[in-house]
Design a protein around this motif. Sequence first.
Motif, mmCIF file in Angstrom:
data_model
loop_
_atom_site.group_PDB
_atom_site.id
_atom_site.type_symbol
_atom_site.label_atom_id
_atom_site.label_comp_id
_atom_site.label_asym_id
_atom_site.label_seq_id
_atom_site.Cartn_x
_atom_site.Cartn_y
_atom_site.Cartn_z
ATOM 1 N N PRO D 73 28.685 58.092 22.555
ATOM 2 C CA PRO D 73 27.953 57.206 23.465
ATOM 3 C C PRO D 73 27.618 57.886 24.785
ATOM 4 C CG PRO D 73 30.242 56.526 23.291
ATOM 5 C CD PRO D 73 30.018 57.559 22.238
ATOM 6 N N LEU D 74 28.493 58.796 25.266
ATOM 7 C CA LEU D 74 28.210 59.474 26.538
ATOM 8 C C LEU D 74 26.965 60.339 26.415
ATOM 9 C CD1 LEU D 74 31.687 60.525 27.920
ATOM 10 C CD2 LEU D 74 29.997 59.002 28.944
ATOM 11 N N VAL D 75 26.905 61.114 25.319
ATOM 12 C CA VAL D 75 25.763 62.016 25.128
ATOM 13 C C VAL D 75 24.477 61.215 25.015
ATOM 14 C CG1 VAL D 75 24.698 63.596 23.493
ATOM 15 C CG2 VAL D 75 27.087 63.892 24.126
ATOM 16 N N SER D 76 24.522 60.131 24.195
ATOM 17 C CA SER D 76 23.267 59.407 24.017
ATOM 18 C C SER D 76 22.896 58.632 25.271
ATOM 19 C CB SER D 76 23.309 58.494 22.797
ATOM 20 O OG SER D 76 24.586 58.016 22.570
ATOM 21 N N PHE D 77 23.914 58.194 26.034
ATOM 22 C CA PHE D 77 23.614 57.511 27.294
ATOM 23 C C PHE D 77 22.905 58.477 28.245
ATOM 24 C CE2 PHE D 77 25.485 55.132 31.145
ATOM 25 C CZ PHE D 77 24.383 54.313 31.191
ATOM 26 N N SER D 78 23.438 59.697 28.339
ATOM 27 C CA SER D 78 22.787 60.641 29.249
ATOM 28 C C SER D 78 21.399 61.020 28.750
ATOM 29 C CB SER D 78 23.656 61.869 29.486
ATOM 30 O OG SER D 78 24.419 62.162 28.375
ATOM 31 N N ALA D 79 21.237 61.093 27.412
ATOM 32 C CA ALA D 79 19.911 61.403 26.884
ATOM 33 C C ALA D 79 18.904 60.335 27.287
ATOM 34 C CB ALA D 79 19.976 61.504 25.365
ATOM 35 N N THR D 82 18.135 60.536 30.992
ATOM 36 C CA THR D 82 17.241 61.655 31.279
ATOM 37 C C THR D 82 15.809 61.308 30.902
ATOM 38 O OG1 THR D 82 19.121 62.986 30.608
ATOM 39 C CG2 THR D 82 17.067 64.133 31.032
ATOM 40 N N ALA D 83 15.666 60.666 29.732
ATOM 41 C CA ALA D 83 14.318 60.259 29.325
ATOM 42 C C ALA D 83 13.724 59.325 30.363
ATOM 43 C CB ALA D 83 14.378 59.581 27.961
ATOM 44 N N GLY D 84 14.580 58.425 30.886
ATOM 45 C CA GLY D 84 14.100 57.486 31.880
ATOM 46 C C GLY D 84 13.619 58.147 33.152
ATOM 47 N N LEU D 85 14.209 59.313 33.495
ATOM 48 C CA LEU D 85 13.812 60.002 34.722
ATOM 49 C C LEU D 85 12.362 60.457 34.685
ATOM 50 C CD1 LEU D 85 16.773 62.325 35.701
ATOM 51 C CD2 LEU D 85 15.932 60.319 36.888
ATOM 52 N N TYR D 86 11.874 60.830 33.501
ATOM 53 C CA TYR D 86 10.527 61.396 33.412
ATOM 54 C C TYR D 86 9.448 60.339 33.288
ATOM 55 C CZ TYR D 86 13.027 65.711 32.756
ATOM 56 O OH TYR D 86 13.849 66.766 32.944
ATOM 57 N N ILE D 87 9.866 59.068 33.150
ATOM 58 C CA ILE D 87 8.865 58.022 32.957
ATOM 59 C C ILE D 87 8.494 57.424 34.307
ATOM 60 C CG2 ILE D 87 8.487 55.743 31.985
ATOM 61 C CD1 ILE D 87 10.057 56.614 29.618
ATOM 62 N N PRO D 88 7.233 57.397 34.633
ATOM 63 C CA PRO D 88 6.824 56.830 35.921
ATOM 64 C C PRO D 88 7.133 55.339 35.979
ATOM 65 C CG PRO D 88 5.037 58.038 34.882
ATOM 66 C CD PRO D 88 6.108 57.932 33.877
ATOM 67 N N VAL D 89 7.727 54.906 37.091
ATOM 68 C CA VAL D 89 7.990 53.495 37.307
ATOM 69 C C VAL D 89 7.010 53.016 38.356
ATOM 70 C CG1 VAL D 89 9.679 51.800 38.026
ATOM 71 C CG2 VAL D 89 10.411 53.806 36.753
ATOM 72 N N PRO D 111 19.947 58.625 20.511
ATOM 73 C CA PRO D 111 20.866 57.516 20.235
ATOM 74 C C PRO D 111 20.929 57.133 18.763
ATOM 75 C CG PRO D 111 19.594 57.018 22.169
ATOM 76 C CD PRO D 111 19.020 58.276 21.598
ATOM 77 N N THR D 112 19.789 57.183 18.068
ATOM 78 C CA THR D 112 19.809 56.801 16.660
ATOM 79 C C THR D 112 20.700 57.743 15.863
ATOM 80 O OG1 THR D 112 17.550 56.093 16.971
ATOM 81 C CG2 THR D 112 18.349 56.196 14.724
ATOM 82 N N LEU D 113 20.563 59.043 16.128
ATOM 83 C CA LEU D 113 21.389 60.010 15.414
ATOM 84 C C LEU D 113 22.851 59.833 15.793
ATOM 85 C CD1 LEU D 113 18.994 63.022 15.795
ATOM 86 C CD2 LEU D 113 19.303 61.558 13.820
ATOM 87 N N ALA D 114 23.103 59.585 17.085
ATOM 88 C CA ALA D 114 24.480 59.371 17.520
ATOM 89 C C ALA D 114 25.057 58.116 16.881
ATOM 90 C CB ALA D 114 24.532 59.247 19.042
#
Lengths: 360, 151, 123, 308
Positions: D73-79, D82-89, D111-114
């Motif tokens: 869960p930690l790895v997928s949470f950080s993934a 990180t994805a959220g950082l690149y998306i313009p809000v 997350p799906t793989l995790a």
Amino acid sequence: MRKITVPIGPQHPLLKEPLSMKLEISGERVLGGTLRLGYVHRGIEKLAQQRTYVQNVHLIERICGICSHVHTTTYCSAVEAILGIEIPPRAQYIRALMCELERIHSHLLWLGILAKHVGLDTIFMHAWHDRELVLDIMESISGGRVSHAANEIGGVRFDLDEENETLIRTNISKLHDQVSGVLDVIENEPALQARTRGVAPISTDLIRQYCMVGPIARASGLDVDLRRDDPWPPYDRLDFNVITHPDGDAWARTIVRAEETRESLHLCEAILRDLPGGDVTVRAPRKVPAGEAVTRSEAPRGEVFYYLRSDGSDQPARLKIRTPTLPALSLLPEQLSAINVADIPVVLAGIDLCIACADR
Amino acid sequence: MLQKFIDKTYRWAQRNSLWVMHFNTGGCNGCDIEILDLLTPRYDVERLGILAEATPRHADVLLCTGPVTHQAKDGLWQIYSQMPSPKWVVAVGSCSNTGAVFHGSDTVLGGVDKILPVDLYIPGCPCRPEAIIDGLLKLRERIAQGEPDQV
Amino acid sequence: MEKFKKRFSLLSAIIQAWFDKPETVGYPFLPLVLPEGFRGAIVIDPDKCTGCGLCVRDCPAGGLRLEKKSRDEFKLMHHPASCAYCGQCERSCLRGAISHSNALVAATTDARELVVVLKEKQG
Amino acid sequence: MIEGLFFLLFFPGLAFQVVCGLAFEWLDRKLLARFQRRVGPPWYQPLADLIKLFSKEDLLPKGANHLIAALLPLVSFSAVLTAGLYIPVAGFTPFSFEGDLIVILFLMSVPTLAYYLAGIVSLGVYSVLGGGRSLLQFFSYEVPLLIALSGPAILGQSWSVAGIMEAQTVQGPFVIFQPLGFILAIVGLIGKLKRDPLDIPSAKSEVVGGSLTEITGTKLGLWHLLMKVQAVVGIFLVINLYLGWLKYLPAHLSILVFVIECLIMVVILSVTSAVFARLRIDQLAGLGWKILVPLALLQIGFVILMGV
């Protein structure tokens, strides 16, 4: 593919009652399963021999919380048959009214559970919301939402007064509107159809072979209904249709139950219209003379059979109960072979298990 | 100081988020339906933060209905031991409190407290949904006061 | 058109539900209202009760207990946690002394100690 | 440096996304409750659930690997973060670069793989079943989703989300040219989030709790949280790709429009989960490969013709 054994139960979100199944699964395919029952075996038949006839009414009521009234009705009519007393017509009508209300409640509950199992929580909520109105009516008659204690040996406990009757009439017409809305949704829901059509079909031969009764038998084209075939009054005076469907799959069972709910609503209205006056109870002695009796009634899930033998004391010598779920359970292992994992809920919901009835 | 704050926050969260799991130890369906009824529009316990969970690993409260039959005994203990603490057991209905109508049967052990430490008993046959809500509110009060769960 | 309407009956049902008020009861945020005929806690009219024990005889659940030493010295007790709330005692009582009120029986932390003494008469 | 840390921890990073995730869960549950004639949970409900899960005992079946189960869960949470950082809000893009769409799509699949691995390592029967199902579902929705999402990239002639938004300010929102692609993206998003009707891996009545059946306490809390954040990131992504025409609106107006678009997306997701039944896995595979993929290809063909 590797085979794994999946235990379902005694606790599983599918089951409201404990039942243990061990299913052999390969990938997404169920290869077969075994069944273990008896988690709800409370020894009611034996216990009934240690209690008096009066106490037994309440014990019998607690065989099942869904079809409690039809159990006590059948038991009381067995005792009355040995005693040789005839209950007043008004009591018969009130008993039938409660039976029909219970059928509506049971079918709506079942339709909701089926929808919940295939992931349609909205229909579950809407169906159960309408079920509350049935419970309200039953509560206004008897004071109990689920266990009514409406029957006693020699009649019914609760009479309907004028005010009560009009209240029930208005509530039933309200129920008519609401329930037909929900039933429309269920009958026309393509998502529900996609999940249930062709799942777990049972042929008419199998129905005969396993002695299945009730909506399952009717959904497989077998035209049986004790309300018509072996009626106790007032059913012999009432006019209603027996719903059958030729397909025998889970969808056919859905349709049959939905149509039966409509039919029961009409029956309730007819019963209220014809309701005779008079007493609702006759005095019954505590001791029952030696003799035996067999009574049957149509419960929401099919035929309920009671055999009662008395030996002249105030306790039964033998009470044998046969409930509609047992034959359906004996076919369950066969139905659970060669299906998809995703169809397990539909199969289980389709035969409307009532383990509390079957185990007693 | 910090520890006290964390404790208080945890208790607030536990109080406001009771995930219940329901196990029928041999009951008649009456209480089981009323428990399921709690989720439906009329009683909607989700507004109190109560959710029905499917697996004991996710649950905080075990709602038991019915008298404990000999066969259901092992299953009941197994489910209880799978729940992560803090955990609570609530006996719903007269049958699971003491055995009630089924007292004296050969196949019935009696109430749930013969097997598990029960935190709260809700009498009724079957319990009205209001009674179950009332019981769960009492349980919330106990949690808020910081009474430890019995182990 | 009819067919189209039927196809989207569930969608129209949820839109309808969105505009309707929720059907949830006010309890526990509003006071509890129970129907008149609800069988709740057992109450007794001490003037009428004679300690005959008819209610105890017919109780299916062992929820009532009578400790009787003599005609004038008895103690009638009720165990709410064993009661089946069936109303049989009410039917069995010849004098109409015992009955169900429509009050909810409160949840407790110890069921075995939950005993209500309905009537105690000392000689 | 400090500015970067602020972006990472507060906006549009960790704190903002967690708050959005919790708000999304509350809105979703409340909407669903209202569709079902219920009242629904109070606003603090998701927060209470989360804190409660953090306070619970951490159990795993005997023989399960605790380290991997905690790392997943930690790895997928950080993934997801990180994805959220690149998306313009609302048009605000601190970390944008050419090709970030591909990175986002890749990170969103973690997350799906995790989830699959979590099922395998926690050793429960239902966990294994749920994990297998999540992979089967992944293969059904991922391809049409990727094809559909490449539509805006081709039309905008950029593989960066900000670039695609910029193209939309000139050409108009892409939902007008690619309504099919928009619908496919929503379907794929529902599949990615394992929401009803595509909640096959976590269907209660079939596989109890899916991969997470045996997972308790903090890990479960993290899993729940990351799924909510994933939902928020997915919604932002779809809005930016198909409705991202607000870059040159005045700042406060663009925020308002963005929020309204988000709410519309939440309503769409809630309604679909309320009116559709769960699909069987074979029905989903049929839907994915027989209907969604041809539709996605059709859309792409249309987009390429438009570009010519």
